[in-house]
Structures are given as structure tokens and as C-alpha cells.
Motif scaffolding. Structure first.
Motif, PDB file in Angstrom:
ATOM      1  N   GLN A 141      17.688  40.542 -59.501  1.00 31.45           N
ATOM      2  CA  GLN A 141      16.443  40.960 -58.844  1.00 31.45           C
ATOM      3  C   GLN A 141      15.243  40.091 -59.227  1.00 31.45           C
ATOM      4  N   THR A 143       9.301  51.081 -72.551  1.00 24.95           N
ATOM      5  CA  THR A 143      10.293  50.200 -71.932  1.00 24.95           C
ATOM      6  C   THR A 143      11.395  51.001 -71.243  1.00 24.95           C
ATOM      7  N   ASP A 191      22.208  46.174 -67.114  1.00 25.44           N
ATOM      8  CA  ASP A 191      20.756  46.051 -66.889  1.00 25.44           C
ATOM      9  C   ASP A 191      20.340  44.579 -66.779  1.00 25.44           C
ATOM     10  N   GLN A 192      20.962  43.733 -67.592  1.00 29.86           N
ATOM     11  CA  GLN A 192      20.619  42.309 -67.536  1.00 29.86           C
ATOM     12  C   GLN A 192      21.130  41.670 -66.243  1.00 29.86           C
ATOM     13  N   ARG A 222      13.359  40.567 -61.734  1.00 32.21           N
ATOM     14  CA  ARG A 222      12.314  41.379 -62.372  1.00 32.21           C
ATOM     15  C   ARG A 222      12.961  42.384 -63.307  1.00 32.21           C
ATOM     16  N   SER A 223      12.149  42.950 -64.166  1.00 29.64           N
ATOM     17  CA  SER A 223      12.699  43.838 -65.187  1.00 29.64           C
ATOM     18  C   SER A 223      13.068  45.198 -64.596  1.00 29.64           C
ATOM     19  N   VAL A 224      13.921  45.908 -65.310  1.00 30.96           N
ATOM     20  CA  VAL A 224      14.314  47.250 -64.879  1.00 30.96           C
ATOM     21  C   VAL A 224      13.072  48.114 -64.731  1.00 30.96           C
ATOM     22  N   ARG A 225      12.170  47.976 -65.672  1.00 32.93           N
ATOM     23  CA  ARG A 225      10.939  48.769 -65.631  1.00 32.93           C
ATOM     24  C   ARG A 225      10.129  48.469 -64.370  1.00 32.93           C
ATOM     25  N   GLU A 226      10.066  47.176 -64.033  1.00 29.20           N
ATOM     26  CA  GLU A 226       9.332  46.802 -62.810  1.00 29.20           C
ATOM     27  C   GLU A 226      10.011  47.356 -61.567  1.00 29.20           C
ATOM     28  N   ILE A 227      11.326  47.342 -61.571  1.00 30.18           N
ATOM     29  CA  ILE A 227      12.046  47.875 -60.401  1.00 30.18           C
ATOM     30  C   ILE A 227      11.727  49.370 -60.249  1.00 30.18           C
ATOM     31  N   GLU A 286      18.608  42.641 -63.692  1.00 30.52           N
ATOM     32  CA  GLU A 286      17.358  41.894 -63.836  1.00 30.52           C
ATOM     33  C   GLU A 286      17.519  40.459 -63.327  1.00 30.52           C
TER      34      GLU A 286
END
Ligand code: S3P
Length: 174
Positions: free
Chosen positions: A39, A116, A32-33, A41-46, A36
Motif C-alpha cells: 500500500q 501505533t 502487516d509489513q 503507507r503504514s497500517v495506522r495510516e490505512i 504496508e
């Protein structure tokens, strides 16, 4: 040697993975890191901006790039090992270790932190997802049943023993 940690959200893949890598004297990566960082941006944002399908594509691409990493422990996301392509990749690339934590324990850990985690909306749907994914997780090379009150140190010690007993843990160099 590359060890991929598999398991549901909240199973402890990142915590255990970091400690396992430290004990083995090899690098630690969290998928996940890596996503992030790649990209910006955070996983949540994706998930919110691009949707799950796009997230899975990015996840698959970053997973395949782990081919170029040296000896390491890689914590995957809860959904990574639930797509045939990713399962095949991981099985070819390294050793998969499933952190098998009961759904009740997972739910207890994650409740309240749900915002999250885009896929943990409510207990019923998370429970169905857990059941569905279990059949994939069972394909891991090793399964470690983690007790509710077990310390990360204890889990890591058991993983290392299991790797050693199966002869898969040779040295830091392969
Ligand atoms: C997901 C789990 C998350 C993250 C993403 C999707 C899943 O990782 O990859 O939110 O499908 O279960 P963790 O398992 O580290 O929470």
C-alpha cells in the motif's frame, strides 16, 4: 511448510516469528509489513485514511497471496484470524500456532505504545476485544501458553518441539 502465528496485539508474533523462521531455516514474513509494502503507507495510516473495513479487505487479499510463498513463518495481525474466511484460508494453507499470552501481560506491554495500534484505545475496550477474539484463536492447530518472563528462545524451542511431536514439521521442502 507454512506456519502462521496467531495472537493478540503484543503477543510477540513478529519477534517469535522471526526467530522461529531462523531456527527452522525458512523465510519470515510479517503480514502487516506485506500490507504496508503493497500500500505504500503504514497500517495506522490505512486505518486513519481508509478505515478498518478497507484495511480488512487489504489484509484478506495479502493473506491470500501468501499461498504463493515458499516454506515460511508468517506473523499475522491480531485481527487476521478473527474472520471466518481468513480462518478457513489459514487452516487449509498451513499450520496455525496461537501465542497465548494473558491479557494482563499484553496490556502491560502495549500501554504507552497505544498510538501505533489503532485498536488499542483503552484497557476496557481492549479487554473486551481480547475476550471476543479468544474464541477464534482457540481454533488454531496449536496453542502455546507464553509465560510473562519467558524468553523468545524458550517459546521458539517449545513451538518446534510441539510441531515435531505432532509430526507436522517434516522438512524444509514441503
Ligand atoms: C490489529 C493488529 C495489528 C495490525 C492492525 C490491526 C488488530 O497487528 O494488523 O493494527 O486488529 O488487532 P499486531 O497484532 O501485529 O499489532
Amino acid at each position: 511448510m507454512k506456519v502462521y502465528l496467531i495472537g493478540f496485539m503484543g503477543a510477540g508474533k513478529t519477534t517469535i516469528g522471526r526467530l522461529l523462521a531462523e531456527r527452522l531455516g525458512i523465510a519470515f514474513y510479517d503480514l502487516d509489513q506485506l500490507i504496508e509494502a503493497a500500500q505504500g503507507r503504514s497500517v495506522r495510516e490505512i486505518f486513519e485514511m481508509a478505515g478498518e473495513t478497507d484495511f480488512r479487505r487489504v489484509e484478506r487479499d495479502l493473506l491470500q497471496k501468501t499461498h504463493f510463498l515458499g516454506p515460511s513463518v508468517i506473523a499475522t495481525g491480531g485481527g487476521t484470524f478473527t474472520f471466518d474466511e481468513n480462518v478457513f484460508f489459514i487452516k487449509n494453507e498451513g499450520i496455525s500456532v496461537h501465542l497465548d499470552v494473558s491479557f494482563d501481560v499484553i496490556a502491560g506491554r502495549i500501554m504507552g505504545k497505544a498510538p501505533t495500534r489503532p485498536l488499542f484505545r483503552d484497557v476496557e475496550s481492549a479487554s473486551r476485544l481480547y475476550q471476543y477474539r479468544s474464541r477464534y484463536y482457540r481454533m488454531a492447530d496449536h496453542s502455546i501458553i507464553v509465560e510473562a518472563d519467558e524468553t523468545p528462545e524458550s517459546v521458539v524451542a517449545r513451538i518446534i518441539r510441539e510441531l515435531r511431536d505432532s509430526g507436522l514439521h517434516h522438512s524444509h521442502s514441503s
